[in-house]
Write an enzyme that holds these catalytic residues in place. Structure first.
Site, mmCIF file in Angstrom:
data_model
loop_
_atom_site.group_PDB
_atom_site.id
_atom_site.type_symbol
_atom_site.label_atom_id
_atom_site.label_comp_id
_atom_site.label_asym_id
_atom_site.label_seq_id
_atom_site.Cartn_x
_atom_site.Cartn_y
_atom_site.Cartn_z
ATOM 1 C CG ASP A 69 -1.429 1.087 1.510
ATOM 2 O OD1 ASP A 69 -2.307 2.204 0.533
ATOM 3 O OD2 ASP A 69 -1.590 1.854 2.715
ATOM 4 C CG ASP A 71 -2.064 7.542 0.603
ATOM 5 O OD1 ASP A 71 -0.958 8.314 0.154
ATOM 6 O OD2 ASP A 71 -2.841 7.182 -0.197
ATOM 7 C CG ASP A 192 -2.399 2.321 6.798
ATOM 8 O OD1 ASP A 192 -2.969 2.891 6.772
ATOM 9 O OD2 ASP A 192 -2.703 2.134 5.628
#
Length: 237
Positions: A69, A71, A192
């Site tokens: 991922d 961001d 995250d």
């Protein structure tokens, strides 16, 4: 005299009943509340892992495809999102649906994003192994993008090993990352958000959690380890 005293007492009683008692101001919290050794030693029952342990778990395994991922996983990109919110929708999250914001974010505003140290170490590990690295983001796609170049330069990825960023976008009730993880045959996916872990599991991949920084604009913070997944120590930066 006795009658006058009784009358005055009754009048005072009626007066006190007719007026609400003023609330006493609450005491300020103590400046030095202190703590206990039990609180200091308390740890959540989470499957913590280090980067060295991840590397060790891959010993003897041939090169594979791994995914990240973007961001809050490889980039602390809150500055761009903060500016986008202030510019297009200060009082709501509507800016996330605005193509003008995504055009700016995907084409230059990541120059203000900070590469995370955990991502530097992980990417270096996988490059050393000869793994094929993919970046899959939930950002909305735009006609042009400079994010691929930004990531390549930030993490020193050789051009021959750099794949274009996949902009999966977001749809309500659907995890758009899952089919991409399946299609690219990704064996490990780092993220995250809860949706990163669930996408990996739906695709049969090993989902590993990277901690989101506490000052990220993406709130609320997720409950890392809630799915029993591995969580990388010291990965908030």
């Amino acid at each position: 005299m006795r009658k006058i005293t009784l009358a005055l007492s009754a009048a005072c009683l009626l007066l006190s009943l007719s007026h609400p008692v003023a609330a006493r101001p609450s005491s300020p919290p103590p400046l030095y509340p202190g703590t206990t050794v039990a609180r200091l030693a308390e740890q959540a029952p989470i499957h913590w892992v280090s980067i060295a342990q991840i590397e060790n778990s891959l010993t003897g395994r041939p090169p594979m495809s791994v995914g990240f991922d973007i961001d809050d996983t490889v980039l602390f990109s809150s500055p761009g999102f903060w500016r986008g919110k202030k510019t297009w929708s200060p009082d709501s999250e509507d800016y996330l649906k605005n193509p003008a914001f995504w055009q700016q974010m995907n084409n230059g505003w990541d120059e203000f994003s900070i590469p995370k140290e955990v991502a530097r170490a992980l990417i270096a590990l996988h490059l050393k192994r000869g793994d094929n690295i993919w970046f899959i983001t939930g950002r909305h796609p735009t006609k042009t993008e400079t994010l691929t170049k930004t990531l390549q330069q930030a993490f020193l990825i050789p051009a021959a090993q750099m794949n274009p960023v996949i902009f999966a976008g977001e749809k309500s009730g659907k995890n758009n990352k899952t089919p991409w993880i399946e299609q690219k045959q990704i064996k490990i996916y780092y993220g995250d958000a809860d949706s990163d872990i669930t996408a990996a599991r739906e695709a049969g991949a090993r989902g590993i959690r990277v901690l989101r920084a506490s000052n990220s604009t993406y709130k609320p913070l997720p409950q890392a380890g809630a799915f029993g997944e591995e969580v990388i120590v010291n990965s908030e930066y």
